[in-house]
Structures are given as structure tokens and as C-alpha cells.
Design a protein around this motif. Structure first.
Motif, short mmCIF file in Angstrom:
data_model
loop_
_atom_site.label_atom_id
_atom_site.label_comp_id
_atom_site.label_asym_id
_atom_site.label_seq_id
_atom_site.Cartn_x
_atom_site.Cartn_y
_atom_site.Cartn_z
N GLN A 1 0.94 -0.99 -0.23
CA GLN A 1 0.08 -0.23 0.24
C GLN A 1 1.01 1.06 -0.09
N GLY A 2 0.36 2.11 -0.34
CA GLY A 2 1.19 3.63 -0.59
C GLY A 2 2.77 3.72 -1.78
N THR A 3 2.74 2.13 -2.44
CA THR A 3 3.32 2.14 -3.24
C THR A 3 3.34 3.83 -4.70
N THR A 4 4.76 4.08 -4.65
CA THR A 4 4.76 5.49 -5.87
C THR A 4 5.25 4.39 -6.73
N VAL A 5 4.47 4.48 -8.41
CA VAL A 5 5.26 4.05 -9.60
C VAL A 5 5.20 5.10 -10.82
N GLU A 6 6.13 5.90 -11.22
CA GLU A 6 6.39 6.11 -12.57
C GLU A 6 6.66 5.86 -14.06
N THR A 7 5.95 6.22 -14.55
CA THR A 7 6.17 5.57 -16.16
C THR A 7 6.32 6.56 -16.89
N TYR A 8 6.19 6.39 -18.68
CA TYR A 8 6.59 7.51 -19.66
C TYR A 8 6.00 7.39 -21.12
N GLY A 9 5.66 7.92 -21.99
CA GLY A 9 5.05 7.61 -22.79
C GLY A 9 3.83 7.47 -23.39
N SER A 10 3.33 7.06 -24.38
CA SER A 10 2.30 7.48 -24.89
C SER A 10 1.49 5.59 -24.15
N LEU A 11 0.01 6.57 -23.84
CA LEU A 11 -1.20 5.23 -23.21
C LEU A 11 -0.17 4.83 -24.56
N THR B 1 -6.41 0.43 -5.40
CA THR B 1 -5.49 -0.20 -5.94
C THR B 1 -4.41 0.50 -4.99
N PRO B 2 -3.19 -0.55 -4.72
CA PRO B 2 -2.08 0.03 -3.49
C PRO B 2 -1.32 0.79 -3.53
N TYR B 3 -1.11 1.05 -5.20
CA TYR B 3 -0.07 1.73 -5.91
C TYR B 3 -0.89 3.46 -5.86
N ARG B 4 0.45 4.02 -6.72
CA ARG B 4 -0.14 5.51 -6.88
C ARG B 4 0.62 5.66 -8.41
N ALA B 5 0.31 5.84 -9.42
CA ALA B 5 0.96 6.30 -10.68
C ALA B 5 0.56 6.88 -11.01
N ALA B 6 1.67 7.72 -11.97
CA ALA B 6 2.34 9.00 -11.78
C ALA B 6 2.85 8.48 -13.54
N ARG B 7 2.68 9.67 -14.44
CA ARG B 7 3.37 9.44 -16.06
C ARG B 7 3.98 10.66 -15.94
N VAL B 8 5.13 10.88 -16.30
CA VAL B 8 5.92 12.16 -16.39
C VAL B 8 6.57 12.69 -18.06
N GLY B 9 5.97 13.38 -18.28
CA GLY B 9 7.27 14.31 -19.41
C GLY B 9 6.82 15.22 -19.12
N PRO B 10 7.79 15.93 -20.51
CA PRO B 10 7.13 17.84 -20.51
C PRO B 10 6.59 17.84 -21.54
N ASP B 11 5.63 17.41 -22.12
CA ASP B 11 4.74 17.99 -22.22
C ASP B 11 2.67 17.51 -21.74
N ALA B 12 3.67 16.88 -20.43
CA ALA B 12 2.24 16.73 -19.25
C ALA B 12 2.27 18.05 -18.87
N ARG C 1 11.80 13.02 -7.42
CA ARG C 1 10.94 12.37 -7.57
C ARG C 1 11.33 10.88 -6.90
N ARG C 2 11.66 10.12 -6.87
CA ARG C 2 11.87 9.54 -6.55
C ARG C 2 10.66 8.34 -5.99
N PRO C 3 10.38 8.01 -6.94
CA PRO C 3 9.44 7.40 -7.02
C PRO C 3 10.10 5.54 -6.58
N ASP C 4 8.48 4.17 -5.54
CA ASP C 4 9.19 3.73 -5.13
C ASP C 4 9.81 2.50 -7.08
N VAL C 5 8.84 2.29 -8.29
CA VAL C 5 8.66 1.97 -9.16
C VAL C 5 9.18 2.54 -10.27
#
Length: 586
Positions: free
Chosen positions: A429-439, A451-462, A485-489
Motif C-alpha cells: 500500500q502506498g507504493t509510487t509508480v512512475e512511467t513514460y510515453g504514450s498510453l 489499487t495499492p499503488y499511485r501511478a504517475a506519467r512524467v514528461g515535458p508535455d504533461a 521525484r524518487r518513485p518506488d517503482v
């Protein structure tokens, strides 16, 4: 007269005898498509790269009708899909908490609504592919006879690129259907004297280009060949009405009548960034030669195994020889057998080589039309040697061609992202997840409340305001600043990483401008991919899972299928987060 009637009766009986085989090919084609139609569903987005459903339907209609603006595709097909999806979209809009744009958009982009629109879009594509398949069979019946037509449809139904795009919402399949109908009309021009066939050709050609602009290339060689056939019949003067039909149909279907300034904008985009930004080969003779060599050398990956590919080109050679012998006679039929070849080579030369691309969907038309010559070659060449060998050889070759099709279906259902989704659901629970690119590169993230995680998509155009995802937080920033940012995953989709991992282009090839990435992101991606990213450790690489059968391997099509995802965890939490060091199974 009696002899002619008897011949017609005999031909009808032969057709009826062959029809079960052709019906079997069509049924198998549909069954494979339906078996894989929901490989990425339920979802509010699709894993089809450049597919128009479910989300691009809205932009396809709105941008084509907005004065001065343009969408990357013409109006016709997005409008068709939008109308087909209205029974799902209207109730969703009416259920929105308010008429505010954000609330209506959220209601429409809900998973059940978008899943319904995706299914509708794919069923429409499948129906159109079935029409294309049947039309190719009719063309073969007209130009090569009923025996050849049976094998033509069988080889088309096992053509890997055609099988995939037959139920994808990319516009390549629908445009191909309209092109097939156009070529069929021209085939009739060579076998009967009806001016209505020319008008039908003009209308279908216009609709194909109004479905996807690149369909124009189909007619670059077809049109001169048709004019030559007409000149032989002294009917060139009959092109006036078909020309008007073409102009009127295209103006309406493309949306040019409703948004002329937007039409001009789209033409500028098509001839500029839409093609130039993605060019894979140099604008030189060396670039064209390399492009052609790569396209021809990849036919076992894009169409069929090599024995079928060789058979198809043998059929091409046989058709050329037969047409050369008949050129000085009054028999137009052997010359008309070059119409499919003209359509395929036109698409290759006037589009694929012109824009410097080699992906499956761009070379799809050539493979589709080569199906005609695979069937023709089997019937005429193999049959000339030994008629008894045709059926055994044909069955063996069709089964050989069906093996990669089965591998593609297994690749889709064994998609790495499906297993990755299950792994994400098991995180603390509370795990932070980071990803990139198109859906289209990403797994289907579960809603935050489920869900137990919190997901974010990072990019200069976000943030991605056009394609928001409720389960994914959009973060505007430099990807390389992951240390802050130090995401967990970290989830690194291979499709996103490929441009940053590309080697210097070899002679004849070019690095697409869209791939000219900044140095910081390149360094980050290369470190993450090689497991040398400071502060992180690779957990596993999620890969597609297919049965370990001989010659059975994941099939990759336009970064939509068969792709991997590298999963990294913070070094100080890696033991708790990674668990086992192997990738989860779908």
C-alpha cells in the motif's frame, strides 16, 4: 449459343464446388479476429498504435470540422465510427454529473464506454476486412479463374499484416477495402464494356483516399494501366463523368467541402511534419535502395514464411510473361492481371519509399495484392507442372502461413502488460509508480481507490489534456530528474525507450527527427535499460509469454504487440518490492 450456355453452367458449378473452401478461409479469418479482438480490454484506451478508437474518434471529427484546423486523417472514417458509437456515447453523456465539459468528458471516457467504442470500431474494421477479402476473391475469379481464387483468399486470410489490421482500428484496413473495390471495378473494365464500372472505380478510389490519404499511391500505376486498357477499347473519352464523380465524392468524404482551410492545413501537415518527422531512410538513392532492401527482406516477418513469399513472386513473374505475350493481341485479360501488381507496387513506390518507412501497416497493401499472385502462381505454375500437386502444396503452404498468425494471437493474449498489471496489484500500500510515453505503451492502471499503488506519467508535455486517464497522474517535468521525484517503482516501456537506445543509423538509414531526443533523457533511459541507474535496481523485464513450440515466437507489429517493459525499484526497497526476480505471467 448452347455451347456458351453450357460453359456458363460448368463455370457456375465449378464456383459452387470451390465456394466451401473459400467460405472456410473466410470463417477461419473471422474466428481468429474475434478470438483476439479483446486482447487489451476492458480499458478506457487501446494498445493499438495509431488506432482511432476509442479516443481519437472525437478529435477526428472535431478537428476535421473546426475551421483552419486538421486531424491527421480525413473525416470519413472517424465520423462513421462516431455515429456507430452514439448508442454508447449519448447515454454516458446524459449520466454525467453535470454538463460541464470535464464531467461529460469523464463520463464518456469511463472504461465501459470506451471499451464499447473499441469493440464497435474493431467490428467495423473486421466487417470491412471481410469485404476486402471477398473482393480480392472476386477479382481473382474474374482475372484468374475460380480455382486460383480459392487459394488467393486462403493466402490473404493468412497474411500476417492483413490479419492484424483486419480487426485493428487503424485506418489502413478500411482504406484497403475501398481500394480493393476500386480495383475490382477496373478489372471489370477489362472484361466487359460498361461505363458504369469507371464511375464505380472513381467513387471507390475517392472514398479510399478520403479514408486514409496514403491510399492515393495505390492508383499511381493503376490509373495509367487503366487508361491504356481504355485506349485499346477506344473509350478514353468516357473519363469525364468518372472524373467529376471522383472530385465530388472526395470533396465530401474528406471534409474539404465543410472545412476548406482545414483541408489545406492537413495537406501542409501531411507533406511536412507528418511524414518528415518519422522518416527512417535518407532522401537519396542510397536511402531508397536501403528502404527497398529492408522491405523486401522483411517479407517473412510482414506477410508469410519465405516459401509462400517466393511463390507469390513466381506468380508475379508468370503474370508479367503472360501479359507481355498478349500485349499485341486483342485479349485484355492477361494485361488486366497486372492490376493487383500495379496497385501493390504503386503503394510501395509512391508512398513507402517516398516517405521512407517500412512498418507493417505501410507495406500492408503490397502484401494484400501479392496474395493474388500467390494463388495465381500456385494454380498456374504448380498446376502446370502437376495438377495433382496443387491441392497438397496449397494446403501445406496455407498451414505454414497460419503458424505465424497463431503466434500473433498468442502474443496478444500473452502480452507482457497483462502480467505486469497483476504484479502492480500486489505491491504494498502506498507504493509510487512512475512511467513514460504514450498510453498505448502502458499497462491498464487500476483506479486509485482500487489499487495499492499511485501511478504517475512524467514528461515535458504533461499533462495530456487530450487523453487524460483517471488512474494516472500527469506530471510535467524532465524525465531525467527522477532522483528528485524518487518513485518506488519505474516502468520503462520498450516502445518508449527504443528511440533513446537506437544505434547510429547505418548507411542509407536516417534517425527520424522525432527521435532526436535530449541528452538527459537518453542518459536516463540507457542507464535504466542497462540496470545502471543510480539508486535503482532492476526487478525484472516483463516479456510476452507464448507457448514454447518450435518456430513459435512473439510477433511484433508496430510497437503494439510483443513489446517488453523493464521494471526497476528503488534500491533501498528493492527486496520488498521486487519479490521474485522473474517476470510475472499474464
Amino acid at each position: 449459343m448452347k455451347g456458351r450456355a453450357a460453359a456458363l453452367v460448368a463455370r457456375a458449378r465449378a464456383f459452387a464446388a470451390d465456394e466451401p473452401a473459400r467460405a472456410a478461409a473466410r470463417v477461419a479469418f473471422v474466428v481468429v479476429a474475434l478470438a483476439t479482438i479483446a486482447w487489451d480490454l476492458p480499458s478506457s484506451f487501446s494498445w493499438e498504435n495509431d488506432g482511432v478508437a476509442p479516443r481519437d474518434i472525437f478529435a477526428g471529427v472535431a478537428e476535421n470540422l473546426r475551421p483552419g484546423h486538421a486531424f491527421r486523417y480525413p473525416l470519413l472514417h472517424p465520423l462513421l465510427l462516431g455515429l456507430a458509437c452514439l448508442p454508447a456515447l449519448l447515454p454516458a453523456a446524459l449520466r454525467a454529473s453535470s454538463w460541464a465539459f470535464a464531467d461529460v468528458r469523464a463520463a464518456i471516457l469511463a472504461v465501459p464506454v470506451m471499451t464499447t467504442c473499441t469493440i464497435i470500431g474493431r467490428l467495423v474494421a473486421l466487417a470491412m476486412a471481410c469485404v476486402a477479402l471477398a473482393t480480392l476473391g472476386r477479382i481473382a475469379t474474374t482475372l484468374a479463374g475460380v480455382r486460383a481464387a480459392r487459394w488467393v483468399e486462403a493466402f490473404a486470410a493468412t497474411n500476417l499484416s492483413f490479419v492484424y489490421y483486419a480487426r485493428a482500428t487503424n485506418l489502413d484496413g478500411p482504406a484497403l477495402m475501398w481500394s480493393a473495390l476500386a480495383v475490382e471495378a477496373l478489372a471489370h473494365v477489362a472484361t466487359r464494356d460498361r461505363r458504369s464500372d469507371l464511375t464505380r472505380f472513381a467513387v471507390f478510389a475517392a472514398v479510399s483516399i478520403a479514408t486514409k490519404d496514403q491510399a492515393y499511391a495505390t492508383y499511381v500505376l493503376v490509373a495509367p494501366l487503366a487508361l491504356w486498357l481504355m485506349a485499346r477499347r477506344r473509350s478514353v473519352a468516357a473519363i469525364g463523368r468518372p472524373a467529376l464523380a471522383f472530385i465530388g465524392t472526395y470533396a465530401l468524404a474528406s471534409g474539404a467541402v465543410f472545412n476548406p482551410t482545414g483541408f489545406v492545413t492537413r495537406l501542409r501537415t501531411l507533406t511536412g511534419s507528418a511524414s518528415g518527422d518519422y522518416r527512417l531512410y535518407e532522401r537519396s538513392l542510397a536511402g531508397v535502395a536501403t528502404n527497398l532492401r529492408d522491405v523486401l527482406g522483411a517479407q517473412a516477418d510482414t506477410y508469410w514464411p519465405w516459401p509462400v513469399v517466393v511463390l507469390a513472386w513466381i506468380g508475379v513473374a508468370a503474370a508479367i510473361v503472360a501479359s507481355a505475350r498478349a500485349a499485341r493481341s486483342d485479349d485484355d485479360l492477361p494485361v488486366a492481371r497486372l492490376l493487383p501488381l500495379a496497385a501493390g507496387l504503386g503503394a510501395l513506390g509512391a508512398f513507402v519509399l517516398a516517405v521512407g518507412r517500412n512498418e507493417h501497416r505501410f507495406v500492408l497493401p503490397l502484401g494484400f495484392w501479392l496474395s493474388f499472385y500467390a494463388g495465381y502462381g500456385l494454380d498456374r505454375v504448380v498446376g502446370f507442372v502437376d495438377r495433382r500437386a496443387v491441392r497438397a502444396s496449397g494446403v501445406a503452404l496455407v498451414l505454414l502461413a497460419a503458424w505465424p498468425v497463431a503466434a500473433l494471437a498468442a502474443t496478444e493474449w500473452g502480452d507482457a502488460r497483462r502480467g505486469l498489471e497483476a504484479w502492480l496489484a500486489s505491491l504494498p500500500q502506498g507504493t509510487t509508480v512512475e512511467t513514460y510515453g504514450s498510453l498505448v505503451y502502458l499497462p491498464r492502471f487500476a483506479p486509485p481507490e482500487a489499487t495499492p499503488y499511485r501511478a504517475a506519467r512524467v514528461g515535458p508535455d504533461a499533462p495530456d489534456r487530450r487523453n487524460p486517464l483517471a488512474a494516472l497522474r500527469e506530471v510535467a517535468g524532465e524525465i531525467a530528474d527522477v532522483g528528485a521525484r524518487r518513485p518506488d517503482v519505474i516502468l520503462l516501456p520498450e516502445a518508449f525507450a527504443l528511440p533513446y537506445l537506437a544505434d547510429p543509423p547505418r548507411p542509407g538509414r536516417a534517425l527520424p527527427p522525432i527521435w532526436r531526443a535530449d541528452a538527459g533523457t537518453t542518459a536516463f533511459v540507457r542507464a535504466a535499460a542497462s540496470d545502471t541507474l543510480a539508486g535503482y535496481r532492476r526487478c525484472f523485464v516483463a516479456e510476452p509469454h507464448v507457448p514454447a513450440w518450435p518456430g513459435f515466437a512473439p510477433r511484433r507489429i508496430h510497437v503494439s504487440t510483443g513489446m517488453r517493459t523493464t521494471v526497476l525499484a528503488r534500491a533501498d526497497r528493492a527486496e520488498a518490492l521486487c519479490g521474485v526476480a522473474s517476470a510475472p505471467r499474464p
